[in-house]
Design a protein around this motif. Structure first.
Motif, PDB file in Angstrom:
ATOM      1  N   ALA A  64       1.076  -1.117  -0.011  1.00 44.60           N
ATOM      2  CA  ALA A  64       0.114   0.119   0.125  1.00 44.60           C
ATOM      3  C   ALA A  64       0.880   1.193   0.007  1.00 44.60           C
ATOM      4  O   ALA A  64       1.942   1.172   0.341  1.00 44.60           O
ATOM      5  CB  ALA A  64      -0.882  -0.014   1.100  1.00 44.60           C
ATOM      6  N   PHE A  65       0.556   2.270  -0.547  1.00 46.96           N
ATOM      7  CA  PHE A  65       1.209   3.593  -0.356  1.00 46.96           C
ATOM      8  C   PHE A  65       1.581   3.998   1.112  1.00 46.96           C
ATOM      9  O   PHE A  65       0.680   4.123   1.792  1.00 46.96           O
ATOM     10  CB  PHE A  65       0.476   4.745  -1.235  1.00 46.96           C
ATOM     11  N   ARG A  66       2.771   4.074   1.522  1.00 45.05           N
ATOM     12  CA  ARG A  66       3.171   4.041   2.612  1.00 45.05           C
ATOM     13  C   ARG A  66       4.212   5.352   2.825  1.00 45.05           C
ATOM     14  O   ARG A  66       4.800   5.416   1.867  1.00 45.05           O
ATOM     15  CB  ARG A  66       3.722   2.997   3.565  1.00 45.05           C
ATOM     16  N   ARG A  67       4.110   5.923   3.630  1.00 48.06           N
ATOM     17  CA  ARG A  67       5.279   7.224   3.912  1.00 48.06           C
ATOM     18  C   ARG A  67       6.712   6.318   4.355  1.00 48.06           C
ATOM     19  O   ARG A  67       6.528   5.336   5.286  1.00 48.06           O
ATOM     20  CB  ARG A  67       4.900   7.988   4.836  1.00 48.06           C
ATOM     21  N   SER A  68       7.712   6.627   3.865  1.00 48.89           N
ATOM     22  CA  SER A  68       8.893   5.872   4.044  1.00 48.89           C
ATOM     23  C   SER A  68       9.273   6.221   5.683  1.00 48.89           C
ATOM     24  O   SER A  68       8.834   7.333   6.282  1.00 48.89           O
ATOM     25  CB  SER A  68       9.835   6.501   3.204  1.00 48.89           C
ATOM     26  N   GLY A  69      10.044   5.410   6.144  1.00 46.50           N
ATOM     27  CA  GLY A  69      10.647   5.341   7.436  1.00 46.50           C
ATOM     28  C   GLY A  69      11.607   6.187   7.623  1.00 46.50           C
ATOM     29  O   GLY A  69      11.891   6.446   8.776  1.00 46.50           O
ATOM     30  N   GLU A  70      12.205   6.675   6.551  1.00 47.58           N
ATOM     31  CA  GLU A  70      13.281   7.489   6.724  1.00 47.58           C
ATOM     32  C   GLU A  70      13.182   8.769   5.824  1.00 47.58           C
ATOM     33  O   GLU A  70      12.493   8.846   5.088  1.00 47.58           O
ATOM     34  CB  GLU A  70      14.540   6.830   6.607  1.00 47.58           C
ATOM     35  N   GLY A  71      13.994   9.818   6.373  1.00 46.93           N
ATOM     36  CA  GLY A  71      14.252  11.005   5.559  1.00 46.93           C
ATOM     37  C   GLY A  71      13.176  11.964   5.746  1.00 46.93           C
ATOM     38  O   GLY A  71      12.229  11.860   6.720  1.00 46.93           O
ATOM     39  N   GLY A  72      13.482  13.090   5.541  1.00 49.80           N
ATOM     40  CA  GLY A  72      12.288  14.148   5.996  1.00 49.80           C
ATOM     41  C   GLY A  72      12.558  14.740   7.048  1.00 49.80           C
ATOM     42  O   GLY A  72      13.383  14.535   7.996  1.00 49.80           O
TER      43      GLY A  72
ATOM     44  N   ARG B 452      -1.345   7.274 -20.888  1.00 50.10           N
ATOM     45  CA  ARG B 452      -0.662   7.161 -19.568  1.00 50.10           C
ATOM     46  C   ARG B 452      -1.315   7.882 -18.268  1.00 50.10           C
ATOM     47  O   ARG B 452      -1.983   8.860 -18.572  1.00 50.10           O
ATOM     48  CB  ARG B 452       0.870   7.495 -19.717  1.00 50.10           C
ATOM     49  N   LEU B 453      -1.288   7.359 -17.261  1.00 51.17           N
ATOM     50  CA  LEU B 453      -2.096   7.777 -16.115  1.00 51.17           C
ATOM     51  C   LEU B 453      -1.021   8.535 -15.293  1.00 51.17           C
ATOM     52  O   LEU B 453       0.330   7.904 -15.021  1.00 51.17           O
ATOM     53  CB  LEU B 453      -2.441   6.662 -15.370  1.00 51.17           C
ATOM     54  N   ILE B 454      -1.259   9.734 -14.873  1.00 49.71           N
ATOM     55  CA  ILE B 454       0.035  10.372 -14.258  1.00 49.71           C
ATOM     56  C   ILE B 454      -0.710  10.909 -12.704  1.00 49.71           C
ATOM     57  O   ILE B 454      -1.720  11.499 -12.733  1.00 49.71           O
ATOM     58  CB  ILE B 454       0.574  11.820 -14.963  1.00 49.71           C
ATOM     59  N   LEU B 455       0.116  10.423 -11.814  1.00 51.94           N
ATOM     60  CA  LEU B 455      -0.128  10.730 -10.291  1.00 51.94           C
ATOM     61  C   LEU B 455       0.926  11.458  -9.836  1.00 51.94           C
ATOM     62  O   LEU B 455       1.934  11.477 -10.063  1.00 51.94           O
ATOM     63  CB  LEU B 455      -0.470   9.208  -9.669  1.00 51.94           C
ATOM     64  N   HIS B 456       0.252  12.368  -8.845  1.00 47.56           N
ATOM     65  CA  HIS B 456       1.365  13.218  -7.916  1.00 47.56           C
ATOM     66  C   HIS B 456       1.203  12.576  -6.635  1.00 47.56           C
ATOM     67  O   HIS B 456       0.207  12.277  -6.219  1.00 47.56           O
ATOM     68  CB  HIS B 456       1.042  14.538  -8.227  1.00 47.56           C
ATOM     69  N   HIS B 457       2.363  12.629  -5.854  1.00 51.06           N
ATOM     70  CA  HIS B 457       2.266  12.308  -4.531  1.00 51.06           C
ATOM     71  C   HIS B 457       2.672  13.836  -3.928  1.00 51.06           C
ATOM     72  O   HIS B 457       3.687  14.367  -4.232  1.00 51.06           O
ATOM     73  CB  HIS B 457       3.150  11.232  -4.117  1.00 51.06           C
ATOM     74  N   ARG B 458       1.885  14.430  -3.404  1.00 53.95           N
ATOM     75  CA  ARG B 458       2.180  15.758  -2.815  1.00 53.95           C
ATOM     76  C   ARG B 458       2.950  15.524  -1.278  1.00 53.95           C
ATOM     77  O   ARG B 458       2.553  15.164  -0.319  1.00 53.95           O
ATOM     78  CB  ARG B 458       1.078  16.670  -2.457  1.00 53.95           C
ATOM     79  N   VAL B 459       4.586  15.839  -1.417  1.00 50.24           N
ATOM     80  CA  VAL B 459       5.132  15.546  -0.140  1.00 50.24           C
ATOM     81  C   VAL B 459       5.008  16.412   0.754  1.00 50.24           C
ATOM     82  O   VAL B 459       5.206  17.674   0.614  1.00 50.24           O
ATOM     83  CB  VAL B 459       6.414  15.348  -0.739  1.00 50.24           C
ATOM     84  N   THR B 460       4.735  16.214   2.063  1.00 51.04           N
ATOM     85  CA  THR B 460       4.910  17.215   3.125  1.00 51.04           C
ATOM     86  C   THR B 460       5.967  16.910   3.962  1.00 51.04           C
ATOM     87  O   THR B 460       6.370  15.385   4.299  1.00 51.04           O
ATOM     88  CB  THR B 460       3.783  16.985   3.794  1.00 51.04           C
ATOM     89  N   ASP B 461       6.796  17.613   4.492  1.00 50.75           N
ATOM     90  CA  ASP B 461       7.906  17.558   5.345  1.00 50.75           C
ATOM     91  C   ASP B 461       9.080  16.819   4.849  1.00 50.75           C
ATOM     92  O   ASP B 461       9.731  16.045   5.570  1.00 50.75           O
ATOM     93  CB  ASP B 461       7.498  16.959   6.672  1.00 50.75           C
ATOM     94  N   GLY B 462       9.057  16.482   3.515  1.00 48.20           N
ATOM     95  CA  GLY B 462      10.128  15.756   2.716  1.00 48.20           C
ATOM     96  C   GLY B 462       9.940  14.225   2.903  1.00 48.20           C
ATOM     97  O   GLY B 462      10.999  13.677   2.628  1.00 48.20           O
ATOM     98  N   VAL B 463       8.995  13.785   3.466  1.00 47.63           N
ATOM     99  CA  VAL B 463       8.917  12.283   3.525  1.00 47.63           C
ATOM    100  C   VAL B 463       8.215  11.693   2.294  1.00 47.63           C
ATOM    101  O   VAL B 463       7.418  11.837   1.881  1.00 47.63           O
ATOM    102  CB  VAL B 463       7.979  11.984   4.700  1.00 47.63           C
TER     103      VAL B 463
END
Lengths: 433, 512
Positions: A64-72, B452-463
């Motif tokens: 499943a899409f999970r946030r990574s355990g490291e970084g950030g 093609r399907l394009i998805l974005h992951h909006r990254v918060t706090d760099g994770v």
């Protein structure tokens, strides 16, 4: 009443059986490998009793899409502060990223995955994709075996076979179709009549209702609740069940040169074969024939445990087998399998005779003849071929239903067994090591 | 011997359950003012409890290998004695079904009834999230439909085909919810009718001619305006399952239906994710007070009460951060602690409390205040609103800042005057559901070109996303979509591209 207590303890068990089957199917490859590895150094009686297996969890992950355990950048709030004040620096803990309340780790580990297989599941997997060679001759015989199979419904039958659902369904549709008055309607009408009788208000309507009531009663008498027409019985038909039966001949050299170790190997092979046959045939009989310079049919204990001295004349065992077959197991009724174990010794003058007997008399009788040459654990085997091996090889070269293998240590038994009976080999199951 | 005593022995029987239930109901109704769905208590065995576990707690569930896997896992742990079973499972349905285990002693059954049949039940019925997003009276019927539908599909299309769709749907389950939905009511007949309509339409419009049309003839029409295309497809869309169900070009009707089923189940559980602390806190608080009251009234013995307290303290135990047993904040402990604290503030406030909680400090109506909180908040807002300095001190909460670029972690706030608000804000934020799950949206589809399907992951706090998981999930999306899929991880504040998963193609065609 607003509350309800239900006792579910007697509900049918194994609700998750369907899920388990799906899981086993999914994990088939991994389980197969684990089972094979586990069985290598285990005795066969243990094998038949179920197994705790451990399989790697790849292929069984649920991504499943999970946030990574490291970084950030992360903030944690954790309890139990002892001495920290604002601005303190804490050295980064090795490996793990600090407090840990951030991740939603649900224990999805990378570790191996352990669980228990039941005996049946184990054997299914253990013996899966093995097939008996040449099942053509399997016999549909044995008159005792008839089983009852459902065969629709009938209008006559014994009361025990009364099909309630069908009967009631017919009854209901007939009652609706013929407009049998419902008991509720009758009761309602009756109440109405009684009310009118007591109050005496509307005599005209009362007499009308009485007529209606009489008509209704008459109708419900005429149209019975259950009519013989409605009754249905579940019907069963006897179906002849094809019972395939097999007999397995265990031939073994018990002369002095056969050590305990060799006998042990042979025994394991026989047991595997037996296990396998019992899963393929309804009825399997075993005949034990041991031989030195003379052969004899014995029971199992004697076969494995009593010692005998004498020379080694293989053809005697084959003669004995032929005799037993002629006497008790006509080839028209039985599938005949034979497994012979020996250390390869034979009186040299007997070799020609043994080969001749095997090719001329025994192999035509057998579905399959397996020769297992057992050896001492530490002896170098690659050196020379034994007399018997060379003799049999010449026979096996031309006989499609004979196979021969060498076994030296316990862990080789199962691979050899698989090798002999794996599905791909069937059809071209030729001899040769 | 007190005549009021409900029971003194350890063994339970149905009569005792009834009497105890009545006593509990009395307290729950009059004193705590709880309003519940009608209760249905089901007695089950340990094996049945394991069963219920493995199929995510619903009494009816379609078949899937992952449930078998969980069962095998749980069973192994349980047989080894490494894990006890939950004392209860409760289902958000009407009637509200609570499972109690036959192995448990009577004291435990009393605890469980108070906890599940009143605590959880009240929360399910009254919390706004549940009211808005779930339909307690329809869920069991819907699951019945789902189960038989899936097994029909298995018969018609084969286990493997169904399993592939379910695998893919499960991988996207957490991204299969509408976060801002209209209330919709499941209606079995409606669902069935819709499904039949879909199939009828398919049958009606079936024309064998289409099979003969050469497939490669993709007419490249003039490139559409991006904005218009997005509008027509309803993009961007964060409910991935919804989008795929409606717009994936190559899926069969039954495959869409299965996606819908998984999506509906996911939506049903969405409120539970957001209210773990409150839900457990509510139930724990309720059982604690009801059993205390029963004890005060002399209706349970001291011994029973000690047993109950023993289980209770186990449940609300919170190890410190440096304890080997620490694995995050225990929702039972936090929820129970906060609700006890609210009661204290209502009844016996300090000056500090009066400053922090002028609305209800000293209002002498603890249960009214709690009922209001239970009804109108979720974890994040509840903590933001109600976590008191007193409790922060008691739990000795502190905030740690972890910047993966810095050499060490920094304590940025502790339980002092300057830190309270910061600790509270950070703790609340950690329960924000948008923080728990990555924000992934479907941005664009190249409909005219290669689809093609394009998805974005909006990254918060760099994770970033966990790569080991992301790739197989993208593969699942590609399988459903039927064409390649690209995922771009974009920083939410700067719009900079941080990472890219390029063009994951379908591995097995779901549609032949």
């Amino acid at each position: 009443m607003r509350m309800n207590i239900i006792d579910r303890r007697l509900n049918p068990k194994g609700k998750s059986l369907a899920n388990r089957q799906r899981f086993l199917r999914r994990a088939r490859q991994q389980i197969l490998r684990a089972v094979r590895e586990a069985s290598g150094d285990r005795s066969i009686t243990d094998i038949a009793s179920g197994e705790r297996v451990s399989i790697p969890s790849d292929g069984l992950r649920e991504p499943a899409f999970r946030r990574s355990g490291e970084g950030g950048v992360r903030d944690y709030v954790v309890p139990g502060n002892k001495e920290y004040v604002e601005g303190d620096l804490i050295p980064r803990p090795q490996g793990e990223g600090g407090g840990g309340s951030g991740g939603s780790g649900d224990g999805e580990g990378e570790d191996d995955f352990r669980f228990l297989l039941s005996k049946d599941e184990f054997l299914d997997i253990f013996l899966d994709d093995l097939e008996l060679p040449d099942l053509v001759k399997t016999n549909i015989n044995r008159t005792e075996s008839h089983s009852l199979a459902r065969a629709g419904y009938s209008v006559s039958g014994s009361p025990a076979n009364l099909n309630l659902v069908r009967t009631m369904r017919n009854s209901l549709s007939r009652r609706i179709a013929l407009k049998r008055p419902r008991p509720d309607d009758i009761a309602e009408l009756e109440a109405e009549i009684r009310r009118l009788e007591e109050s005496g208000d509307d005599p005209e309507r009362l007499s009308e209702l009485r007529v209606d009531f009489d008509r209704m009663m008459a109708r419900s008498k005429r149209i019975p609740y259950i009519d013989p027409l409605d009754v249905r019985y579940s019907r069963f038909e006897p179906v002849p069940k094809p019972v395939t039966q097999a007999v397995m001949f265990c031939l073994m050299d018990v002369s002095g040169s056969m050590t305990e170790h060799m006998k042990d190997l042979a025994k394991r092979f026989y047991m595997l074969l037996y296990l396998f046959l019992t899963r393929r045939y309804h009825h399997v009989e075993i005949v034990f024939i041991r031989h030195t310079h003379e052969a004899k049919e014995v029971d199992e204990d004697t076969f494995f445990y009593s010692t005998e001295t004498g020379g080694t004349v293989v053809s005697t065992a084959l003669t004995e087998m032929k005799r037993v077959v002629d006497e008790r197991y006509p080839t028209s009724d039985w599938n005949i399998y034979a497994a012979q174990a020996s250390d390869g010794d034979n009186t040299s003058s007997d070799n020609a005779r043994a080969a001749e007997m095997l090719a001329g008399l025994i192999l035509p009788l057998c579905q399959y003849f397996a020769y297992i040459e057992v050896g001492a654990e530490y002896k170098d085997w690659l050196g020379r071929e034994t007399d018997l091996w060379r003799t049999y090889k010449s026979v096996a070269r031309v006989a499609p239903n004979m196979a021969m293998r060498k076994v030296r240590v316990r862990s080789q038994i199962f691979p050899v067994f698989r090798d002999l009976f794996s599905k791909e080999r069937v059809g071209n199951a030729g001899g040769g090591a | 011997m007190n005549a009021d005593l409900l029971f003194s022995q350890a063994d339970w029987d149905f009569d005792l359950l009834w009497r105890t239930y009545d006593a509990i109901e009395d307290i729950a109704g009059t004193e705590l003012g709880l309003i519940t769905y009608p209760n249905q208590i089901e007695v089950i065995t340990a094996e049945q409890m394991l069963d219920a576990y493995s199929s995510i707690g619903l009494p009816l569930m379609y078949h899937h290998w992952s449930f078998g896997k969980h069962f095998a896992q749980d069973e192994t742990l349980y047989r080894k004695g490494m894990r006890g079973l939950a004392y209860e499972i409760v289902i958000n349905s009407s009637p509200c079904i609570s499972y109690i285990m036959e192995e448990n002693p009577m004291s435990m059954q009393a605890l469980v009834m108070a906890h599940a049949a009143f605590g959880h039940n009240h929360f399910f019925k009254n919390n706004a999230l549940f009211q808005q997003w779930t339909d307690a009276s329809g869920i069991l019927d819907y699951m019945e439909f789902a189960k038989s539908y899936v097994s029909q599909c298995e018969e018609r299309h084969g286990h493997l085909a169904v399993e592939r769709v379910l695998d893919a749907a499960h991988a996207l389950m957490s991204h299969g919810v509408h976060r801002y939905p209209k209330k919709r009511v499941y209606d079995l007949r409606e669902e069935k009718r819709r499904e039949e309509e879909r199939r009828a339409y398919h049958e009606q419009t079936y024309n064998d001619l289409w099979r003969t049309v050469p497939k490669s003839a993709t007419s490249r029409r003039g490139s559409h305006d991006l904005a218009e295309r997005k509008k027509r497809l309803g993009l961007p869309e964060e409910n991935l399952l919804y989008f795929l169900e409606k717009s994936a070009p190559r899926l069969h009707g039954w495959q869409r239906e299965i996606l819908r089923i998984v999506r509906n189940i996911s939506q049903y559980f969405y409120p539970q994710k957001q209210t773990k602390v409150m839900n457990e806190g509510c139930a724990t608080c309720v059982h604690y007070h009801i059993l205390n009251r029963l004890h005060e009234q002399g209706r349970i013995t001291d011994g029973t009460f000690m047993e109950v307290l023993h289980s209770h303290t186990n449940v609300v135990f919170q190890p410190d951060f440096d304890d080997r047993r620490f694995s995050g904040i225990n929702p039972y402990a936090l929820g129970f602690g906060m609700m006890q604290d609210i009661r204290r503030i209502c009844l016996d406030p300090t000056d500090e409390d009066r400053v922090w909680f002028p609305d209800f400090a000293g209002n002498r109506d603890p249960w009214g205040t709690l009922r209001d909180a239970w009804a109108n908040y979720r974890d994040e807002s509840f903590i933001q609103q109600y976590l008191s300095p007193e409790l922060i001190r008691k739990m000795r909460l502190f905030k740690v800042h972890n910047d993966s670029d810095a050499p060490s972690l920094e304590v940025t706030a502790i339980h002092n005057e300057r830190g309270y608000r910061e600790v509270r804000r950070a703790l609340a934020a950690s329960y924000d559901v948008s923080r728990l799950e990555p924000d992934i949206q479907i941005i664009d589809v190249d409909m005219a070109g290669d689809r093609r399907l394009i998805l974005h992951h909006r990254v918060t706090d760099g994770v970033l996303l966990d790569e080991e998981n992301a790739v197989p999930v993208l593969r699942h999306i590609a399988n459903l979509w039927g064409y390649e899929v690209r995922l771009i991880e974009v920083d939410a504040t700067t719009d900079m591209t941080l990472n890219e998963y390029d063009d994951v193609g379908p591995s097995v065609p779901l549609v032949g």
